[in-house]
Scaffold this motif. Structure first.
Motif, PDB file in Angstrom:
ATOM      1  N   LEU A  96      -0.030  69.840 107.624  1.00 52.69           N
ATOM      2  CA  LEU A  96      -0.222  69.511 109.032  1.00 52.69           C
ATOM      3  C   LEU A  96      -0.495  70.776 109.844  1.00 52.69           C
ATOM      4  CD1 LEU A  96      -0.111  66.824 110.625  1.00 52.69           C
ATOM      5  CD2 LEU A  96       2.233  67.414 111.239  1.00 52.69           C
ATOM      6  N   ALA A  97       0.286  71.807 109.608  1.00 52.87           N
ATOM      7  CA  ALA A  97       0.097  73.068 110.329  1.00 52.87           C
ATOM      8  C   ALA A  97      -1.238  73.713 109.988  1.00 52.87           C
ATOM      9  CB  ALA A  97       1.250  74.023 110.012  1.00 52.87           C
ATOM     10  N   ASP A  98      -1.529  73.802 108.715  1.00 54.95           N
ATOM     11  CA  ASP A  98      -2.767  74.471 108.287  1.00 54.95           C
ATOM     12  C   ASP A  98      -4.020  73.692 108.684  1.00 54.95           C
ATOM     13  OD1 ASP A  98      -1.140  76.397 107.162  1.00 54.95           O
ATOM     14  OD2 ASP A  98      -1.442  75.720 105.096  1.00 54.95           O
ATOM     15  N   GLU A  99      -3.984  72.396 108.491  1.00 57.17           N
ATOM     16  CA  GLU A  99      -5.163  71.551 108.740  1.00 57.17           C
ATOM     17  C   GLU A  99      -5.438  71.344 110.231  1.00 57.17           C
ATOM     18  OE1 GLU A  99      -8.426  69.273 107.383  1.00 57.17           O
ATOM     19  OE2 GLU A  99      -7.042  70.511 106.222  1.00 57.17           O
ATOM     20  N   HIS A 100      -4.378  71.313 111.039  1.00 57.90           N
ATOM     21  CA  HIS A 100      -4.540  70.958 112.448  1.00 57.90           C
ATOM     22  C   HIS A 100      -4.208  72.089 113.418  1.00 57.90           C
ATOM     23  CE1 HIS A 100      -5.531  66.838 111.467  1.00 57.90           C
ATOM     24  NE2 HIS A 100      -4.597  66.922 110.535  1.00 57.90           N
ATOM     25  N   GLY A 101      -3.922  73.261 112.886  1.00 60.33           N
ATOM     26  CA  GLY A 101      -3.770  74.447 113.720  1.00 60.33           C
ATOM     27  C   GLY A 101      -2.565  74.443 114.641  1.00 60.33           C
ATOM     28  N   ILE A 102      -1.481  73.817 114.216  1.00 58.10           N
ATOM     29  CA  ILE A 102      -0.262  73.872 115.023  1.00 58.10           C
ATOM     30  C   ILE A 102       0.743  74.765 114.305  1.00 58.10           C
ATOM     31  CG2 ILE A 102      -0.634  71.631 116.097  1.00 58.10           C
ATOM     32  CD1 ILE A 102       1.430  70.435 114.208  1.00 58.10           C
ATOM     33  N   SER A 103       1.750  75.209 115.036  1.00 55.75           N
ATOM     34  CA  SER A 103       2.738  76.093 114.416  1.00 55.75           C
ATOM     35  C   SER A 103       3.541  75.335 113.358  1.00 55.75           C
ATOM     36  CB  SER A 103       3.683  76.665 115.474  1.00 55.75           C
ATOM     37  OG  SER A 103       4.616  75.679 115.876  1.00 55.75           O
ATOM     38  N   HIS A 104       4.046  76.086 112.409  1.00 55.01           N
ATOM     39  CA  HIS A 104       4.841  75.466 111.353  1.00 55.01           C
ATOM     40  C   HIS A 104       6.124  74.845 111.912  1.00 55.01           C
ATOM     41  CE1 HIS A 104       2.459  76.424 107.832  1.00 55.01           C
ATOM     42  NE2 HIS A 104       2.135  77.551 108.450  1.00 55.01           N
ATOM     43  N   GLY A 105       6.655  75.414 112.980  1.00 51.73           N
ATOM     44  CA  GLY A 105       7.862  74.846 113.600  1.00 51.73           C
ATOM     45  C   GLY A 105       7.604  73.448 114.150  1.00 51.73           C
ATOM     46  N   TYR A 106       6.501  73.285 114.856  1.00 56.99           N
ATOM     47  CA  TYR A 106       6.158  71.962 115.393  1.00 56.99           C
ATOM     48  C   TYR A 106       5.766  71.003 114.278  1.00 56.99           C
ATOM     49  CZ  TYR A 106       6.691  73.252 120.218  1.00 56.99           C
ATOM     50  OH  TYR A 106       7.230  73.639 121.415  1.00 56.99           O
ATOM     51  N   ALA A 107       5.037  71.500 113.294  1.00 55.76           N
ATOM     52  CA  ALA A 107       4.662  70.640 112.168  1.00 55.76           C
ATOM     53  C   ALA A 107       5.911  70.126 111.449  1.00 55.76           C
ATOM     54  CB  ALA A 107       3.765  71.404 111.201  1.00 55.76           C
ATOM     55  N   ALA A 108       6.867  70.998 111.219  1.00 56.16           N
ATOM     56  CA  ALA A 108       8.105  70.602 110.549  1.00 56.16           C
ATOM     57  C   ALA A 108       8.873  69.584 111.385  1.00 56.16           C
ATOM     58  CB  ALA A 108       8.971  71.830 110.280  1.00 56.16           C
ATOM     59  N   ALA A 109       8.915  69.794 112.694  1.00 56.28           N
ATOM     60  CA  ALA A 109       9.620  68.855 113.573  1.00 56.28           C
ATOM     61  C   ALA A 109       8.947  67.483 113.565  1.00 56.28           C
ATOM     62  CB  ALA A 109       9.681  69.418 114.996  1.00 56.28           C
ATOM     63  N   ILE A 110       7.631  67.457 113.575  1.00 59.84           N
ATOM     64  CA  ILE A 110       6.891  66.190 113.552  1.00 59.84           C
ATOM     65  C   ILE A 110       7.145  65.456 112.242  1.00 59.84           C
ATOM     66  CG2 ILE A 110       4.576  65.177 113.468  1.00 59.84           C
ATOM     67  CD1 ILE A 110       3.728  67.534 115.395  1.00 59.84           C
ATOM     68  N   VAL A 111       7.069  66.166 111.128  1.00 62.05           N
ATOM     69  CA  VAL A 111       7.306  65.539 109.817  1.00 62.05           C
ATOM     70  C   VAL A 111       8.739  65.025 109.727  1.00 62.05           C
ATOM     71  CG1 VAL A 111       7.484  65.994 107.335  1.00 62.05           C
ATOM     72  CG2 VAL A 111       5.488  66.790 108.621  1.00 62.05           C
ATOM     73  N   LYS A 112       9.683  65.813 110.196  1.00 58.65           N
ATOM     74  CA  LYS A 112      11.094  65.389 110.154  1.00 58.65           C
ATOM     75  C   LYS A 112      11.304  64.130 110.992  1.00 58.65           C
ATOM     76  CE  LYS A 112      15.770  67.119 110.824  1.00 58.65           C
ATOM     77  NZ  LYS A 112      16.584  68.295 111.188  1.00 58.65           N
ATOM     78  N   GLU A 113      10.703  64.092 112.166  1.00 59.73           N
ATOM     79  CA  GLU A 113      10.824  62.909 113.033  1.00 59.73           C
ATOM     80  C   GLU A 113      10.135  61.704 112.404  1.00 59.73           C
ATOM     81  OE1 GLU A 113      12.224  60.928 116.467  1.00 59.73           O
ATOM     82  OE2 GLU A 113      12.769  62.842 115.556  1.00 59.73           O
ATOM     83  N   HIS A 114       9.003  61.913 111.781  1.00 55.22           N
ATOM     84  CA  HIS A 114       8.284  60.842 111.083  1.00 55.22           C
ATOM     85  C   HIS A 114       9.169  60.251 109.985  1.00 55.22           C
ATOM     86  CE1 HIS A 114       5.294  59.407 108.020  1.00 55.22           C
ATOM     87  NE2 HIS A 114       4.785  58.830 109.110  1.00 55.22           N
ATOM     88  N   GLU A 115       9.798  61.102 109.203  1.00 57.02           N
ATOM     89  CA  GLU A 115      10.685  60.625 108.138  1.00 57.02           C
ATOM     90  C   GLU A 115      11.894  59.882 108.714  1.00 57.02           C
ATOM     91  OE1 GLU A 115      10.491  60.726 104.650  1.00 57.02           O
ATOM     92  OE2 GLU A 115       8.416  61.072 105.285  1.00 57.02           O
ATOM     93  N   ARG A 116      12.461  60.436 109.771  1.00 52.50           N
ATOM     94  CA  ARG A 116      13.629  59.807 110.391  1.00 52.50           C
ATOM     95  C   ARG A 116      13.302  58.393 110.879  1.00 52.50           C
ATOM     96  NH1 ARG A 116      15.900  58.577 115.035  1.00 52.50           N
ATOM     97  NH2 ARG A 116      14.176  59.303 116.295  1.00 52.50           N
ATOM     98  N   ARG A 117      12.162  58.246 111.520  1.00 54.88           N
ATOM     99  CA  ARG A 117      11.771  56.927 112.059  1.00 54.88           C
ATOM    100  C   ARG A 117      11.371  55.957 110.952  1.00 54.88           C
ATOM    101  NH1 ARG A 117       8.764  57.931 117.845  1.00 54.88           N
ATOM    102  NH2 ARG A 117      10.320  59.395 118.637  1.00 54.88           N
ATOM    103  N   ARG A 118      10.783  56.464 109.888  1.00 53.12           N
ATOM    104  CA  ARG A 118      10.434  55.588 108.754  1.00 53.12           C
ATOM    105  C   ARG A 118      11.677  55.013 108.095  1.00 53.12           C
ATOM    106  NH1 ARG A 118       6.775  58.422 104.505  1.00 53.12           N
ATOM    107  NH2 ARG A 118       8.186  57.157 103.312  1.00 53.12           N
ATOM    108  N   ARG A 119      12.720  55.806 108.045  1.00 54.79           N
ATOM    109  CA  ARG A 119      13.955  55.354 107.408  1.00 54.79           C
ATOM    110  C   ARG A 119      14.761  54.407 108.264  1.00 54.79           C
ATOM    111  NH1 ARG A 119      15.310  61.310 105.550  1.00 54.79           N
ATOM    112  NH2 ARG A 119      13.983  61.390 103.698  1.00 54.79           N
ATOM    113  N   ALA A 120      14.522  54.434 109.570  1.00 56.33           N
ATOM    114  CA  ALA A 120      15.309  53.613 110.514  1.00 56.33           C
ATOM    115  C   ALA A 120      14.901  52.150 110.451  1.00 56.33           C
ATOM    116  CB  ALA A 120      15.139  54.130 111.931  1.00 56.33           C
TER     117      ALA A 120
END
Length: 72
Positions: A48-72
């Motif tokens: 996500l960070a490499d392909e879309h040019g966002i920082s790794h911190g934001y990419a990690a937060a987005i992925v973590k939130e995506h996983e959290r919501r998928r599990r809910a």
């Protein structure tokens, strides 16, 4: 890279995603869903960070939130 932000940091990053990246969370979640089928969250965040040019911190937060919501 770690996906283990403190809960406070995670909340702050997620709150700023739209203003920093110009895209809302649902758009990012769709991007993740339509992207490569990586098994590990770290791989998705790096892509996500490499392909879309966002920082790794934001990419990690987005992925973590995506996983959290998928599990809910």
């Amino acid at each position: 890279m770690s996906l283990n932000h403190s809960p406070e940091t995670q909340t702050k990053l997620i709150a700023r995603v739209s203003s920093i990246t110009g895209r809302d969370l649902p758009e990012w979640f769709q991007t993740i869903d339509n992207g490569p089928s990586f098994l590990r969250c770290e791989e998705r965040a790096k892509w996500l960070a490499d392909e879309h040019g966002i920082s790794h911190g934001y990419a990690a937060a987005i992925v973590k939130e995506h996983e959290r919501r998928r599990r809910a």
